[in-house]
Scaffold this active site. Structure first.
Site, mmCIF file in Angstrom:
data_model
loop_
_atom_site.group_PDB
_atom_site.id
_atom_site.type_symbol
_atom_site.label_atom_id
_atom_site.label_comp_id
_atom_site.label_asym_id
_atom_site.label_seq_id
_atom_site.Cartn_x
_atom_site.Cartn_y
_atom_site.Cartn_z
ATOM 1 N N ASN A 102 0.814 -1.222 0.000
ATOM 2 C CA ASN A 102 0.000 0.000 0.000
ATOM 3 C C ASN A 102 0.851 1.277 0.000
ATOM 4 O O ASN A 102 0.394 2.330 -0.410
ATOM 5 C CB ASN A 102 -0.895 -0.033 1.255
ATOM 6 C CG ASN A 102 -1.789 1.179 1.367
ATOM 7 O OD1 ASN A 102 -2.656 1.390 0.535
ATOM 8 N ND2 ASN A 102 -1.571 1.975 2.402
ATOM 9 N N TYR A 152 3.976 9.881 -11.113
ATOM 10 C CA TYR A 152 3.130 8.988 -10.294
ATOM 11 C C TYR A 152 2.423 7.973 -11.194
ATOM 12 O O TYR A 152 2.427 6.771 -10.915
ATOM 13 C CB TYR A 152 2.123 9.841 -9.520
ATOM 14 C CG TYR A 152 1.096 9.046 -8.737
ATOM 15 C CD1 TYR A 152 1.404 8.486 -7.500
ATOM 16 C CD2 TYR A 152 -0.195 8.850 -9.236
ATOM 17 C CE1 TYR A 152 0.445 7.761 -6.779
ATOM 18 C CE2 TYR A 152 -1.150 8.140 -8.529
ATOM 19 C CZ TYR A 152 -0.823 7.602 -7.297
ATOM 20 O OH TYR A 152 -1.768 6.881 -6.595
ATOM 21 N N ILE A 208 -10.294 8.974 -3.696
ATOM 22 C CA ILE A 208 -10.786 8.623 -2.373
ATOM 23 C C ILE A 208 -10.806 9.894 -1.533
ATOM 24 O O ILE A 208 -9.795 10.607 -1.457
ATOM 25 C CB ILE A 208 -9.850 7.572 -1.703
ATOM 26 C CG1 ILE A 208 -9.687 6.337 -2.608
ATOM 27 C CG2 ILE A 208 -10.369 7.190 -0.322
ATOM 28 C CD1 ILE A 208 -10.975 5.659 -3.013
HETATM 29 N N1 LIG Z 1 -6.081 8.538 -1.729
HETATM 30 C C1 LIG Z 1 -6.443 8.343 -2.989
HETATM 31 O O1 LIG Z 1 -7.336 9.028 -3.554
HETATM 32 C C2 LIG Z 1 -5.779 7.247 -3.804
HETATM 33 C C3 LIG Z 1 -6.204 7.047 -5.133
HETATM 34 C C4 LIG Z 1 -5.583 6.054 -5.881
HETATM 35 C C5 LIG Z 1 -4.605 5.267 -5.328
HETATM 36 N N2 LIG Z 1 -4.209 5.466 -4.039
HETATM 37 C C6 LIG Z 1 -3.162 4.586 -3.501
HETATM 38 O O2 LIG Z 1 -3.611 4.032 -2.286
HETATM 39 C C7 LIG Z 1 -2.500 3.840 -1.398
HETATM 40 C C8 LIG Z 1 -2.768 4.551 -0.088
HETATM 41 O O3 LIG Z 1 -3.003 5.912 -0.374
HETATM 42 P P1 LIG Z 1 -3.292 7.000 0.754
HETATM 43 O O4 LIG Z 1 -4.067 8.082 0.115
HETATM 44 O O5 LIG Z 1 -3.778 6.331 2.000
HETATM 45 O O6 LIG Z 1 -1.814 7.539 0.963
HETATM 46 P P2 LIG Z 1 -1.178 8.315 2.206
HETATM 47 O O7 LIG Z 1 -2.216 8.760 3.159
HETATM 48 O O8 LIG Z 1 -0.233 9.315 1.619
HETATM 49 O O9 LIG Z 1 -0.353 7.160 2.893
HETATM 50 C C9 LIG Z 1 0.740 6.623 2.230
HETATM 51 C C10 LIG Z 1 1.373 5.598 3.128
HETATM 52 O O10 LIG Z 1 2.563 5.148 2.498
HETATM 53 C C11 LIG Z 1 3.547 5.043 3.475
HETATM 54 N N3 LIG Z 1 4.863 5.267 2.907
HETATM 55 C C12 LIG Z 1 5.263 6.301 2.121
HETATM 56 N N4 LIG Z 1 6.575 6.165 1.844
HETATM 57 C C13 LIG Z 1 7.000 5.032 2.461
HETATM 58 C C14 LIG Z 1 8.222 4.368 2.553
HETATM 59 N N5 LIG Z 1 9.330 4.830 1.919
HETATM 60 N N6 LIG Z 1 8.295 3.232 3.274
HETATM 61 C C15 LIG Z 1 7.209 2.755 3.913
HETATM 62 N N7 LIG Z 1 6.005 3.338 3.872
HETATM 63 C C16 LIG Z 1 5.910 4.466 3.149
HETATM 64 C C17 LIG Z 1 3.262 6.121 4.510
HETATM 65 O O11 LIG Z 1 3.795 5.675 5.741
HETATM 66 P P3 LIG Z 1 4.366 6.718 6.854
HETATM 67 O O12 LIG Z 1 3.256 7.704 7.073
HETATM 68 O O13 LIG Z 1 4.657 5.845 8.014
HETATM 69 O O14 LIG Z 1 5.596 7.365 6.282
HETATM 70 C C18 LIG Z 1 1.742 6.164 4.496
HETATM 71 O O15 LIG Z 1 1.203 5.312 5.474
HETATM 72 C C19 LIG Z 1 -1.278 4.359 -2.151
HETATM 73 O O16 LIG Z 1 -0.656 3.279 -2.812
HETATM 74 C C20 LIG Z 1 -1.879 5.330 -3.159
HETATM 75 O O17 LIG Z 1 -1.058 5.540 -4.295
HETATM 76 C C21 LIG Z 1 -4.782 6.453 -3.256
#
Ligand SMILES: NC(=O)c1ccc[n+]([C@@H]2O[C@H](COP(=O)([O-])OP(=O)(O)OC[C@H]3O[C@@H](n4cnc5c(N)ncnc54)[C@H](OP(=O)(O)O)[C@@H]3O)[C@@H](O)[C@H]2O)c1
Length: 213
Positions: A59, A124, A156
Site C-alpha cells: 500500500n 506517479y 478517495i
Molecule cells: N487517496 C487516494 O485518492 C488514492 C487514489 C488512488 C490510489 N491510491 C493509492 O492508495 C495507497 C494509499 O493511499 P493514501 O491516500 O492512503 O496515501 P497516504 O495517506 O499518503 O499514505 C501513504 C502511506 O505510504 C507510506 N509510505 C510512504 N513512503 C514510504 C516508505 N518509503 N516506506 C514505507 N512506507 C511508506 C506512509 O507511511 P508513513 O506515514 O509511516 O511514512 C503512508 O502510510 C497508495 O498506494 C496510493 O497511491 C490512493
C-alpha cells in the site's frame, strides 16, 4: 498481522491496538520500503514473530504533483523507489516465504492514475502503470501457488476534503457522483484476501465508474 510504517509510528501503533482488540496478534514494524535491506530486515522480524505469511498488501506510496519541465532525477528516484521498487522488493520477500507453503495472496495497490494519463502526475502515473505490469508479471511468475492482483482506486475522499473545489469537479465527472472512502478500498482488500481463489494478474478498478466516463 503486521503493520509497516516509515514515519507514522504513532498511527501504526494505534492500528496495532485496533487489530489486537479484535483478537488477532499484531505488531508495528518500521521500514523504508524503498530500501531493500530494510525490507529484508522487516521480513526477518516477522519471521521471528509469526508462524507463517498468508497475505501481503503493498500500500505504501507517495503522490505529489509536478509539471513535466520541473521534474528532477530526485523526484523520479523517490517515486519509483517507493511506489514501484518498494512494491517489488516487498513482494519478492513475501513470495519467497509463501512459496515454501505453496500458497499466498499479494495485493498491490495501484491507482486509476496507472491506467489514465494525468499530465501533472506523469511520474506517479508511470510508477503505478509499473505496479500494474509488475502485478501481471509476478502473477505469471508465481503461479500456480500465489495469486497476485492489484486494486486501482479512483479518487478517495478523506474527512474534510469534500469541500475542496478540485474534488468537487472530479465528483461531478464520476458516474456514481461521489468520491470513494477508505472503507471502499479496505472492503475489496478483505474480499480478495479472504475469498479470492481464482483471480490472478488482475486489476480491480474501484473508481465510481470514472474510468468509463
Ligand atoms: N487517496 C487516494 O485518492 C488514492 C487514489 C488512488 C490510489 N491510491 C493509492 O492508495 C495507497 C494509499 O493511499 P493514501 O491516500 O492512503 O496515501 P497516504 O495517506 O499518503 O499514505 C501513504 C502511506 O505510504 C507510506 N509510505 C510512504 N513512503 C514510504 C516508505 N518509503 N516506506 C514505507 N512506507 C511508506 C506512509 O507511511 P508513513 O506515514 O509511516 O511514512 C503512508 O502510510 C497508495 O498506494 C496510493 O497511491 C490512493
Amino acid at each position: 498481522m503486521a503493520v509497516n510504517y516509515h514515519h507514522s509510528r504513532r498511527e501504526a501503533q494505534a492500528t496495532v491496538r485496533e487489530i489486537e482488540a479484535l483478537g488477532a496478534e499484531s505488531m508495528a514494524v518500521p521500514a523504508d520500503v524503498s530500501k531493500p535491506r530494510q525490507v529484508e530486515s522487516m521480513f526477518a522480524q516477522l519471521d521471528r514473530r509469526f508462524r507463517r505469511l498468508d497475505l501481503l498488501v503493498n500500500n505504501a506510496a507517495v503522490f505529489f504533483p509536478s509539471q513535466w519541465d520541473q521534474l528532477t532525477e530526485q523526484d523520479w528516484d523517490q517515486i519509483l523507489g517507493i511506489n514501484l521498487k518498494g512494491t517489488f522488493f516487498c513482494a519478492q520477500a513475501a513470495a519467497r516465504r509463501m512459496m515454501a507453503r505453496k500458497q499466498g495472496q499479494i495485493i498491490n495497490i495501484s491507482s486509476l492514475g496507472g491506467l489514465q494519463p494525468w499530465p501533472r502526475y506523469l511520474h506517479y502515473c508511470s510508477s503505478k502503470a509499473g505496479v500494474i505490469m509488475l502485478t501481471k508479471c509476478l502473477a505469471k511468475a508465481l503461479a500456480p501457488h500465489i495469486c497476485v492482483n492489484s486494486i486501482a482506486p479512483g479518487t478517495i475522499l478523506f474527512p474534510g476534503e469534500e469541500s475542496n473545489p478540485a474534488f468537487k469537479k472530479i465528483v461531478r465527472s464520476t458516474p456514481l457522483r461521489k468520491g470513494g472512502c477508505p472503507a471502499d478500498i479496505a472492503d475489496l482488500v478483505v474480499f480478495l484476501a479472504a475469498k479470492n481463489r481464482f483471480a490472478t494478474g488482475q486489476v480491480f478498478t474501484i473508481d465510481g465508474g470514472k474510468s468509463i466516463a
